[in-house]
Write an enzyme that holds these catalytic residues in place. Structure first.
Site, PDB file in Angstrom:
ATOM      1  N   GLY A 125       0.612  -1.073   0.084  1.00 56.21           N
ATOM      2  CA  GLY A 125       0.040   0.019   0.101  1.00 56.21           C
ATOM      3  C   GLY A 125       0.328   1.190   0.251  1.00 56.21           C
ATOM      4  N   GLU A 148       1.646  -7.784  -3.103  1.00 56.20           N
ATOM      5  CA  GLU A 148       0.711  -8.524  -2.800  1.00 56.20           C
ATOM      6  C   GLU A 148       0.466  -9.261  -3.320  1.00 56.20           C
ATOM      7  OE1 GLU A 148      -0.229  -3.937  -2.321  1.00 56.20           O
ATOM      8  OE2 GLU A 148       0.790  -5.312  -3.868  1.00 56.20           O
TER       9      GLU A 148
END
Length: 275
Positions: A125, A148
């Site tokens: 993020g 991710e």
């Protein structure tokens, strides 16, 4: 600006147009929670509307810029959907993802330029956040990762859309598909950051110098330049030229233009009004 739990906002000095926004969960490496997403969106809306703000420096408190999504917080949010009917659970999850996306996009949509000042880890993020910024700088020892895929997730908050436009499709694909770590020096080679600095203090001084230079320019010209750059990404050259012609037809004949010409003629620093 008070009232935040997960971020801090400070003005460089009483008369400065440079404001600092710091992700402030240092004991959790500034990992992203629902509360932080909420505050990020609110803060950039307030900074956008504040006429004293000319430039925003976005950084992280503590040892790292951002460790990505807070997995404990996210897991608890999604566990509640396990007992729901599948179709409705999917629709609800989609809305939650869209809401988080909008919190990141608020950085890009802020009219004022946002400069990412990156140190330590910038993971998952964190990449979503910095790719939504206008300029990016880091320490040479910073560590980046589009992490991710290692967590069995498809990055969904902007990295896969913005990173290819910054570093190119092939480079972005390699980083996203492997999830590997890469250094600040490699980030410079890739074009993700404009410059690396040898230490945290040099990074802070260097970024502040750049921010103050931007803040000294005409606010109308700076806001217009950011708007046209962003809009032109999605337009053909001819369409982009038409857009900037329309923009300047509404803003070119300003007091800022008169002041810039006068200051240059008289060999002095210009003094521009706030937006």
């Amino acid at each position: 600006m008070e009232g935040y739990e997960c971020i801090k906002i400070e003005r460089q000095s009483p008369n400065s147009g440079v404001f600092h926004l710091r992700l402030h969960r240092p004991s959790h490496y500034n990992a992203l929670t629902t509360q932080l997403f909420t505050e990020l969106r609110q803060a950039f809306s307030r900074l956008d509307q504040n006429p004293d703000v000319h430039v925003i420096i976005l950084s992280g408190s503590g040892k790292h810029f951002c460790a990505g999504i807070d997995l404990k917080s996210t897991a608890s949010n999604f566990e509640k959907h396990l007992s729901e009917e599948r179709g409705r659970a999917g629709e609800r999850i989609r809305r939650e993802i869209k809401w988080m996306q909008e919190s990141i996009t608020a950085i890009e949509e802020c009219r004022k330029p946002v400069i990412a000042s990156i140190h330590g880890g910038c993971i998952g993020g964190g990449i979503d956040i910095v790719t939504a910024c206008d300029l990016r700088y880091c320490t040479a020892e910073a560590v980046f990762s589009v992490r991710e895929v290692k967590l069995a997730i498809t990055a969904d908050l902007g990295t896969l859309q913005r990173l290819p436009r910054i570093v190119g499709y092939g480079k972005a694909a390699e980083l996203a598909l492997t999830g590997r770590d890469f250094s600040g020096l490699e980030a410079k080679e890739l074009g993700l950051v404009s410059r690396t600095f040898d230490s945290m203090s040099e990074l802070q001084d260097g970024v502040l110098k750049i921010a103050e230079e931007i803040a000294s320019r005409s606010p109308l010209a700076v806001v217009g330049t950011k708007a046209v750059l962003l809009k032109s990404r999605d337009l053909y050259v001819e369409q982009g030229l038409d857009y900037v012609a329309t923009w300047n037809s509404g803003t070119l004949l300003s007091d800022d233009l008169k002041e810039a010409i006068s200051a240059q003629a008289n060999k002095r620093k210009p003094k521009f009004s706030k937006l």
